[in-house]
Scaffold this motif. Structure first.
Motif, mmCIF file in Angstrom:
data_model
loop_
_atom_site.group_PDB
_atom_site.id
_atom_site.type_symbol
_atom_site.label_atom_id
_atom_site.label_comp_id
_atom_site.label_asym_id
_atom_site.label_seq_id
_atom_site.Cartn_x
_atom_site.Cartn_y
_atom_site.Cartn_z
ATOM 1 N N GLY A 128 7.060 -26.996 -24.566
ATOM 2 C CA GLY A 128 6.296 -26.270 -25.583
ATOM 3 C C GLY A 128 6.644 -24.796 -25.676
ATOM 4 N N THR A 129 7.635 -24.363 -24.907
ATOM 5 C CA THR A 129 8.019 -22.952 -24.914
ATOM 6 C C THR A 129 9.312 -22.762 -25.703
ATOM 7 O OG1 THR A 129 6.982 -22.532 -22.775
ATOM 8 C CG2 THR A 129 8.673 -20.981 -23.478
ATOM 9 N N THR A 143 5.567 -15.364 -8.792
ATOM 10 C CA THR A 143 6.299 -14.269 -9.423
ATOM 11 C C THR A 143 5.957 -14.166 -10.902
ATOM 12 O OG1 THR A 143 8.500 -13.306 -9.704
ATOM 13 C CG2 THR A 143 8.303 -15.673 -10.037
ATOM 14 N N TYR A 144 6.249 -13.017 -11.470
ATOM 15 C CA TYR A 144 5.894 -12.760 -12.863
ATOM 16 C C TYR A 144 6.798 -13.518 -13.832
ATOM 17 C CZ TYR A 144 2.840 -8.908 -11.462
ATOM 18 O OH TYR A 144 1.832 -8.164 -10.911
ATOM 19 N N GLY A 145 6.182 -13.973 -14.925
ATOM 20 C CA GLY A 145 6.916 -14.597 -16.014
ATOM 21 C C GLY A 145 6.209 -14.320 -17.329
ATOM 22 N N VAL A 146 6.895 -14.598 -18.425
ATOM 23 C CA VAL A 146 6.310 -14.423 -19.755
ATOM 24 C C VAL A 146 7.020 -15.378 -20.692
ATOM 25 C CG1 VAL A 146 7.883 -12.512 -20.286
ATOM 26 C CG2 VAL A 146 5.717 -12.715 -21.536
ATOM 27 N N GLN A 147 6.287 -15.908 -21.675
ATOM 28 C CA GLN A 147 6.869 -16.916 -22.561
ATOM 29 C C GLN A 147 6.251 -16.847 -23.948
ATOM 30 O OE1 GLN A 147 5.941 -20.531 -20.457
ATOM 31 N NE2 GLN A 147 3.772 -20.506 -21.023
ATOM 32 N N GLY A 183 3.622 -19.677 -31.330
ATOM 33 C CA GLY A 183 3.774 -18.232 -31.494
ATOM 34 C C GLY A 183 2.978 -17.391 -30.526
ATOM 35 N N THR A 184 2.269 -18.031 -29.590
ATOM 36 C CA THR A 184 1.494 -17.277 -28.611
ATOM 37 C C THR A 184 2.412 -16.677 -27.548
ATOM 38 O OG1 THR A 184 -0.400 -18.741 -28.928
ATOM 39 C CG2 THR A 184 -0.385 -17.400 -26.928
ATOM 40 N N VAL A 185 2.168 -15.424 -27.203
ATOM 41 C CA VAL A 185 2.916 -14.761 -26.134
ATOM 42 C C VAL A 185 2.031 -14.755 -24.891
ATOM 43 C CG1 VAL A 185 4.132 -12.675 -25.410
ATOM 44 C CG2 VAL A 185 4.082 -13.312 -27.833
ATOM 45 N N ILE A 218 5.588 -6.167 -20.755
ATOM 46 C CA ILE A 218 4.814 -5.923 -21.989
ATOM 47 C C ILE A 218 4.850 -7.155 -22.873
ATOM 48 C CG2 ILE A 218 4.613 -4.518 -24.066
ATOM 49 C CD1 ILE A 218 6.125 -2.315 -22.582
ATOM 50 N N ALA A 219 3.690 -7.571 -23.351
ATOM 51 C CA ALA A 219 3.588 -8.583 -24.400
ATOM 52 C C ALA A 219 3.136 -7.861 -25.673
ATOM 53 C CB ALA A 219 2.596 -9.673 -24.017
ATOM 54 N N PHE A 220 3.736 -8.208 -26.807
ATOM 55 C CA PHE A 220 3.363 -7.548 -28.057
ATOM 56 C C PHE A 220 3.320 -8.546 -29.209
ATOM 57 C CE2 PHE A 220 7.930 -7.096 -27.422
ATOM 58 C CZ PHE A 220 8.465 -7.506 -28.619
#
Length: 224
Positions: free
Chosen positions: A126-127, A152-156, A161-163, A222-224
């Motif tokens: 789903g990513t 550990t840090y991650g971002v997707q 469209g969700t961050v 940063i998420a934007f």
């Protein structure tokens, strides 16, 4: 003799009348027109002000100058770079096929080896695109991780469209070593896969889905 006395008396009367007339004329105002009043500029005091504006000289009261307070801009977080503008197809300068692994997955890493990213990773259903790091800082949405191998840090960016800023305990955005070394996305390079883009700079990896996205590195999350 009587005639002489009459002449003397008449002379005295004429003299008295003339004297009275002169005295009355001294009380009458002059007939010249009035002179308009003029004012001279006040001389400046030793400190450059004038008595007319309340200067601080010996005869004046000090007048405080007008104070203008500038509007303070909100300070930016220390050492936080500006997010680069979203790229487009014309900005892409690498061939995504060089980063492809089986199943339509695309993996890359930063030149520092701290950030690992993937488009369409099977390990993150789903990513669209996501990254994880060896080390980073708490995210701007409040997510905090331990910066350990299993936290550990991650971002997707998900398919809707969700961050999302996440913590992960496995290599969900790390390519399978059996398929060879993960390719490096060098500083200044932009990769695009199915309309989504990632840009590599010295400040970090920034990925976009339209105007939404994220930027991540050792010092930025940063998420934007």
């Amino acid at each position: 003799m009587r005639q002489v006395r009459n002449i003397v008396a008449m002379s005295a009367l004429i003299a008295a009348t003339a004297l009275a007339s002169t005295a009355c004329g001294a009380d009458e105002p002059a007939s010249n027109p009035p002179t308009p009043a003029t004012s001279a500029a006040a001389a400046p005091s030793a400190n450059g002000s004038t008595e007319s504006d309340g200067g601080s000289g010996a005869g004046g009261i000090a007048q405080a100058p007008d104070i203008v307070t500038p509007v303070q801009a909100e300070p930016a977080a220390a050492d936080t770079p500006a997010v680069p503008p979203a790229p487009n197809r014309d900005d892409v300068n690498v061939d995504a096929r060089d980063y492809e692994q089986p199943g339509g997955q695309y993996f890359f890493q930063s030149p520092s080896g701290n950030v690992f990213c993937a488009f369409n990773s099977f390990n993150a259903p789903g990513t669209i695109v996501g990254c994880q790091v060896r080390y980073s800082v708490p995210g701007n949405t409040g997510r905090e991780c331990a910066n350990t191998a299993n936290n550990t840090y991650g971002v997707q960016i998900t398919q809707d469209g969700t961050v999302e800023q996440i913590c992960t305990n496995q290599g969900i955005f790390v390519g399978d070593p059996n398929n060879g070394d993960t390719q490096v996305l060098q500083y200044g390079q932009v990769i695009g896969v199915t309309g989504n883009f990632c840009r590599s700079t010295e400040a970090g990896i920034t990925c976009y889905d339209g105007d939404r996205g994220f930027m991540i590195s050792r010092d930025v999350n940063i998420a934007f």
